[in-house]
Design a protein around this motif. Sequence first.
Motif, short mmCIF file in Angstrom:
data_model
loop_
_atom_site.label_atom_id
_atom_site.label_comp_id
_atom_site.label_asym_id
_atom_site.label_seq_id
_atom_site.Cartn_x
_atom_site.Cartn_y
_atom_site.Cartn_z
N UNK A 1 90.29 42.92 73.20
CA UNK A 1 91.86 43.63 73.58
C UNK A 1 91.17 41.79 74.88
N UNK A 2 90.65 40.44 73.88
CA UNK A 2 90.94 39.92 75.43
C UNK A 2 92.07 38.90 74.70
N UNK A 3 93.48 38.21 75.41
CA UNK A 3 94.31 38.14 75.74
C UNK A 3 93.57 36.77 75.45
N UNK A 4 94.16 35.50 74.09
CA UNK A 4 94.18 34.26 74.12
C UNK A 4 93.78 32.85 75.24
N UNK A 5 94.21 34.05 76.20
CA UNK A 5 93.88 32.54 77.34
C UNK A 5 92.92 33.08 78.27
N UNK A 6 93.38 34.34 78.04
CA UNK A 6 91.52 34.91 78.98
C UNK A 6 90.34 34.44 78.07
N UNK A 7 90.11 33.99 76.86
CA UNK A 7 88.79 33.57 76.00
C UNK A 7 89.58 32.12 76.85
N UNK A 8 90.33 31.80 76.18
CA UNK A 8 90.45 30.03 76.73
C UNK A 8 90.00 29.14 77.72
N UNK A 9 89.28 30.56 78.11
CA UNK A 9 89.93 29.84 80.29
C UNK A 9 88.68 28.95 80.48
N UNK A 10 87.58 30.52 80.23
CA UNK A 10 85.97 29.60 80.23
C UNK A 10 85.74 28.15 79.87
N UNK B 1 76.70 44.10 78.61
CA UNK B 1 77.66 44.58 76.85
C UNK B 1 78.57 45.79 77.31
N UNK B 2 77.88 46.59 77.11
CA UNK B 2 80.08 47.25 77.79
C UNK B 2 80.65 47.11 78.67
N UNK B 3 80.05 46.69 79.71
CA UNK B 3 80.83 46.18 80.84
C UNK B 3 82.12 45.35 80.10
N UNK B 4 81.13 44.52 79.19
CA UNK B 4 82.01 43.69 78.46
C UNK B 4 83.36 43.35 78.62
N UNK B 5 83.60 45.08 77.54
CA UNK B 5 84.71 45.44 76.89
C UNK B 5 85.52 46.10 78.39
N UNK B 6 85.57 45.92 79.56
CA UNK B 6 86.55 46.40 80.70
C UNK B 6 86.56 44.34 81.04
N UNK B 7 84.96 44.50 81.17
CA UNK B 7 85.74 42.90 82.52
C UNK B 7 86.76 41.89 81.40
N UNK B 8 86.61 41.56 80.47
CA UNK B 8 88.01 41.12 79.34
C UNK B 8 89.30 41.46 79.92
N UNK B 9 89.95 43.02 80.27
CA UNK B 9 90.64 43.09 80.24
C UNK B 9 90.59 43.79 82.06
N UNK B 10 89.98 43.11 83.10
CA UNK B 10 90.79 42.26 84.00
C UNK B 10 89.90 43.84 84.99
N UNK B 11 89.18 44.86 84.69
CA UNK B 11 89.12 46.09 85.25
C UNK B 11 88.34 45.20 86.08
N UNK B 12 89.03 46.34 87.46
CA UNK B 12 87.91 46.49 88.53
C UNK B 12 86.74 46.70 89.04
N UNK B 13 85.91 45.99 89.89
CA UNK B 13 84.68 45.97 89.36
C UNK B 13 84.17 47.66 89.60
N UNK B 14 84.78 48.12 90.99
CA UNK B 14 83.92 49.00 90.90
C UNK B 14 84.01 50.39 89.67
#
Lengths: 295, 225
Positions: free
Chosen positions: A208-217, B99-112
């Motif tokens: 569920x990353x947005x396309x911009x989130x994927x692009x930025x890096x 690997x698990x954290x990846x799916x939370x990071x990409x939706x902008x979840x806080x580190x804590x």
Amino acid sequence: MLRNMFFYIKEAFLSTKKNGIMSFATIISLTATLIIVGMFLLISLNINLFLNEIESQLVAIAYLKDDISEEDINKLVQDTSELQGVKDVRYISKEEAFQRLREDLSEHEDMLAGIPENPLPASIEILVTETDFLEEIAFQLNQYKGIEEVNYGGQLTKNLILVFDFVRNTGLAIISLLIFISVLIMVSVIKISVHSRHEEIEIMSLVGATSWFIRWPFIIEGFLKGLFSSFLAVIVLIKGYLYYMEKIRIILPFLNISSDQIILIRIAVIIILSGVFIGIFGSMISLRKIRYEEL
Amino acid sequence: MIRMFHVFKTFPNKIHALWDVNIHIKKGEFVFLVGPTGAGKTTFLKLIYRGMLPSKGQVIVDGVNLARLKTSLVPYLRREIGVVFQDFKLLYDRNVFENVAFSLRVVGTKNAIIRQEVNNILNIIGLYHKKNTNPHLLSGGEQQKLCIARAVVSHPLILLTDEPTGNLDPETSWDIMKLLFKINIWGTTVIMASHDKLMVDKAQKRVVRIERGEVASDTQKGIYS
């Protein structure tokens, strides 16, 4: 936002490291392109300076016969200043001309020692606004009895301007072509980088990353490569320019070569901006579309 | 939770992957999707997370008609759906935790919160002690558990699993099954594509059988065939 930025930058570095050789190749080719672009900028800058200088020195010189009366001289100066395209008219007396020669040869005064009397003719110098008027003015002046000869560097000046214009335009075309090629290189490198990370991209899009989130890096990766390459290019250019400028000054001392720091800084800024632009633009077009679904 | 009305899927090469599929899966259900390889199970799953659009018919997930969902909103649908593949799709340049954290990071979840949620799920799947290990050092079963952890760490409404026990021995497979049942009990709707007869028969859940793209049978507490 800041947290995301941190993630993007980390991913960008990860990707640069992962594609080490490709990253190296991109930076080298981009640096080379920017150096060539910079060289053309510097050459065209100096051509401009030179052209301005000769254009400000468009002069016709009419040498006067020794037996001309003062009255005739005054009338001649008056008439000439009314001709079309004349900026300024100055009368140079025999004494003044000799004085000038003496000043020009101040280091070799002994050369003048054997000359018994002043051999130089009096003259009038006519400052002309544009090369196109030179011919007509010379023609008009030749009608006067008191004039021995009219000299002007008209044809040479015209030719020089033509040649320099040609060099400048060709340079511009080459620069455009080079920038286009570097964008293509950037695009293919980022595409390889995208491909080598297709699993991450796939997982990103699945969770569920947005396309911009994927692009930025990738955009940051392009930006960093562009920035780094342009800094390298600027260092090479400035160092090289200053070095060769000194050499040329010694060989061709009459050439007026710019060493104006503000202009050099301006060129450095142009190079850095183009590098960054190429980097970002290249990334953007290789990532136009993030696919979320198959057909 | 998931409804399909007269769904057809035809590929560009004229192969019909799905043919007039109608189904209703309620919130909190556990459904096995069975059938021979190439019957259309994977296509069925892809239609739910909009990995594909149907050629004809409607797919409705959590009240949203996927055909009308704007592409820019697809990521938000995906955040409600966890997906687990047979081939893992793990990132082997990061450790288990990342690997698990990846799916939370990409939706902008806080580190804590990431730390808390990831540690929690790693405890549940029993991989907490290996959180700094690289996934390629894990066994097949552990890698599959890791994929499940990544899929459910964000508490999705739906979990889709494509043959999660396909490459594993029966004991490990049952381990995975128990994990999926646990996730189901928390309230997540689970759909599992499988041709693992042993597991399906043992589980006693709803079984939807797909053959040549059509729903051949749909039974509560069903068995494989």
